[in-house]
Write a protein that holds these residues in place. Structure first.
Motif, PDB file in Angstrom:
ATOM      1  N   LYS A  54      12.939  11.348  35.872  1.00  8.32           N
ATOM      2  CA  LYS A  54      14.407  10.872  35.236  1.00  8.32           C
ATOM      3  C   LYS A  54      15.098  12.164  34.198  1.00  8.32           C
ATOM      4  CE  LYS A  54      13.055   6.059  35.805  1.00  8.32           C
ATOM      5  NZ  LYS A  54      13.073   4.917  35.103  1.00  8.32           N
ATOM      6  N   GLY A  55      14.272  13.027  34.117  1.00  9.49           N
ATOM      7  CA  GLY A  55      15.123  14.137  33.245  1.00  9.49           C
ATOM      8  C   GLY A  55      15.250  13.677  31.684  1.00  9.49           C
ATOM      9  N   ILE A  56      14.339  12.764  31.352  1.00 10.83           N
ATOM     10  CA  ILE A  56      14.453  12.331  29.781  1.00 10.83           C
ATOM     11  C   ILE A  56      13.410  12.722  29.136  1.00 10.83           C
ATOM     12  CG2 ILE A  56      16.280  10.624  30.458  1.00 10.83           C
ATOM     13  CD1 ILE A  56      14.060   8.368  30.136  1.00 10.83           C
ATOM     14  N   ALA A  57      12.274  13.063  29.666  1.00 12.52           N
ATOM     15  CA  ALA A  57      10.855  13.266  28.992  1.00 12.52           C
ATOM     16  C   ALA A  57      11.108  14.622  27.879  1.00 12.52           C
ATOM     17  CB  ALA A  57       9.810  13.935  29.741  1.00 12.52           C
ATOM     18  N   ARG A  58      10.655  14.372  26.849  1.00 16.66           N
ATOM     19  CA  ARG A  58      10.654  15.117  25.705  1.00 16.66           C
ATOM     20  C   ARG A  58       9.463  16.347  25.605  1.00 16.66           C
ATOM     21  NH1 ARG A  58      13.248  12.887  20.079  1.00 16.66           N
ATOM     22  NH2 ARG A  58      12.267  14.905  19.557  1.00 16.66           N
ATOM     23  N   PRO A  59       9.635  17.601  25.625  1.00 12.75           N
ATOM     24  CA  PRO A  59       8.564  18.555  25.490  1.00 12.75           C
ATOM     25  C   PRO A  59       7.990  18.925  24.112  1.00 12.75           C
ATOM     26  CG  PRO A  59      10.623  19.656  25.479  1.00 12.75           C
ATOM     27  CD  PRO A  59      11.024  18.342  25.674  1.00 12.75           C
ATOM     28  N   ASP A  60       8.335  18.081  23.326  1.00 16.71           N
ATOM     29  CA  ASP A  60       7.867  18.469  21.892  1.00 16.71           C
ATOM     30  C   ASP A  60       6.513  18.712  21.491  1.00 16.71           C
ATOM     31  OD1 ASP A  60      10.594  16.914  21.928  1.00 16.71           O
ATOM     32  OD2 ASP A  60      11.032  17.914  20.047  1.00 16.71           O
TER      33      ASP A  60
END
Length: 315
Positions: free
Chosen positions: A283-289
């Motif tokens: 969905k293009g909302i995952a955070r890679p932090d």
């Protein structure tokens, strides 16, 4: 998101710089139906990854669709773990960063370990290992709810070695009590008097005879105040008695930056401190932090510790 997932897979041997002495970091994608491929790609395409590393992405997509885990995506995740540990044991990788897997689905395809931590320990023949988590100002290592003295001591020594490997030359480690108010001098429980306080004394004896000239461990401290004291820079880490005692404050403090570290292995292994998040995959909302933090910590440990995470030989 398919394009992003393919970019991550195409990085099977991506050299970020050309220096021959760069740490070689293997990164598994985890269950490819989850957010693993996305966050790996986002991390490696960000400008937040240290440049002094050679990253090798390990894993196959197996025709997976985001948010639709299958037995095949679980098997692929297990296969990637086997490849990564084999490469590390051969000396072809200096550290491993693992993407998130779904434990229940892994069990269904024959994965026999409680988690990836236990998998790496077994494959490396390591009995003395522990789970450590670090994020923001909080670093914790976990013992267990019903702890023998020896277990508390060995995990404490692994935690001290981890801090020293991160250039904390004189670590200050708080040992948390098990009971409310650390037992209130025996009125709320006797574990602090009978087990934890003797463990603190034994830990300091072990370190005073080696490379430390003053006590490293203090406690047992009241669990409801010790993490505030960590944030106030009174301690460098907390030795916790059970899972939620350490994980709740860590995730409250640094939810998106938490990193899981396996202590005791012959090479650094880190992982983002979150799950597969099937519900948001693609969905293009995952955070890679958290993945970024895990990769950077793996590089740092590979550069600086050179085996310092290995289990102490005296325990």
């Amino acid at each position: 998101m398919a394009r992003a997932r393919n970019r991550a897979h195409d990085r099977l041997s991506k050299s970020i710089t050309s220096m021959s002495q760069e740490p070689r970091i293997g990164i598994t994608l985890g269950d490819c139906a989850g957010i693993g491929p996305e966050i790996v790609d986002l991390a490696l395409n960000s400008n937040r990854i240290t440049r002094a590393a050679e990253c090798k992405v390990i894993g196959k997509y197996s025709g997976s669709r985001p948010g639709n885990p299958t037995a095949e995506t679980a098997r692929a995740a297990a296969t990637a773990l086997e490849e990564a540990v084999t490469l590390a044991r051969r000396g072809e990788l200096d550290a491993i960063v693992t993407g998130p897997v779904h434990k229940a689905r892994m069990y269904e395809v024959g994965f026999k370990f409680p988690g990836q931590t236990e998998f790496f320990a077994e494959r490396c023949g390591i009995k003395n290992f522990a789970m450590c988590l670090t994020g923001g100002k909080i670093t914790v290592a976990l013992v267990t709810a019903h702890l023998p003295l020896r277990l508390a001591v060995r995990v404490g020594l692994l935690l001290a070695d981890f801090l020293i490997s991160r250039s904390v030359s004189s670590p200050r480690i708080a040992v948390a009590g098990l009971n409310p108010h650390a037992g209130e001098s025996g009125k709320l429980g006797h574990e602090e008097i009978e087990i934890i306080a003797p463990a603190v004394a034994e830990l300091n004896r072990s370190l005073l005879t080696s490379h430390q000239s003053h006590p490293v461990f203090t406690g047992p401290h009241s669990p409801d105040t010790v993490f505030h004291r960590v944030i106030e820079d009174q301690f460098d880490a907390v030795l916790c008695m059970y899972h939620d005692q350490g994980l709740i404050p860590l995730k409250l403090h640094a939810f998106h930056q938490g990193v899981n570290v396996t202590l005791g292995l012959p090479f650094p292994r880190t992982s983002p401190d979150h799950g597969t998040a099937f519900e948001i995959a693609g969905k293009g909302i995952a955070r890679p932090d958290s993945m970024i933090a895990a990769i950077n910590l793996a590089v740092d440990l590979a550069q600086n510790c050179s085996g310092a995470l290995r289990a102490p030989t005296s325990i």
